[in-house]
Design an enzyme around this catalytic site. Sequence first.
Site, PDB file in Angstrom:
ATOM      1  CD  GLU A   5      -2.784   0.998   2.508  1.00  0.00           C
ATOM      2  OE1 GLU A   5      -3.139   2.055   3.041  1.00  0.00           O
ATOM      3  OE2 GLU A   5      -3.129  -0.129   2.905  1.00  0.00           O
ATOM      4  CB  SER A   9       6.382   4.648   6.574  1.00  0.00           C
ATOM      5  OG  SER A   9       6.993   3.366   6.640  1.00  0.00           O
TER       6      SER A   9
END
Length: 86
Positions: A5, A9
């Site tokens: 996804e 980060s």
Amino acid sequence: IGAPEKPLSDLGQISYRSFWCRAILEILIKLEKESISVIELMRLTSFKFEDVVLALKFLGLLKYIEGGYAICADKALVEEKMKKFP
């Protein structure tokens, strides 16, 4: 074709980039033919186009030559890169 996804980060990007690089290097080290395309790498890894390109750029294996991009890596270079991704 699967992918994590996004957006990733910072830590996720480091982890996945390492995974993508290692997988691509493993294919390149076993490659028995003279060349391979990004599309072929996508098929062999099930990675998305942009993930393959990101890994190749990070590894320094994607070069701009005569108006297009090429994957440039001989066996010795791939073996050297593999040492960084145990």
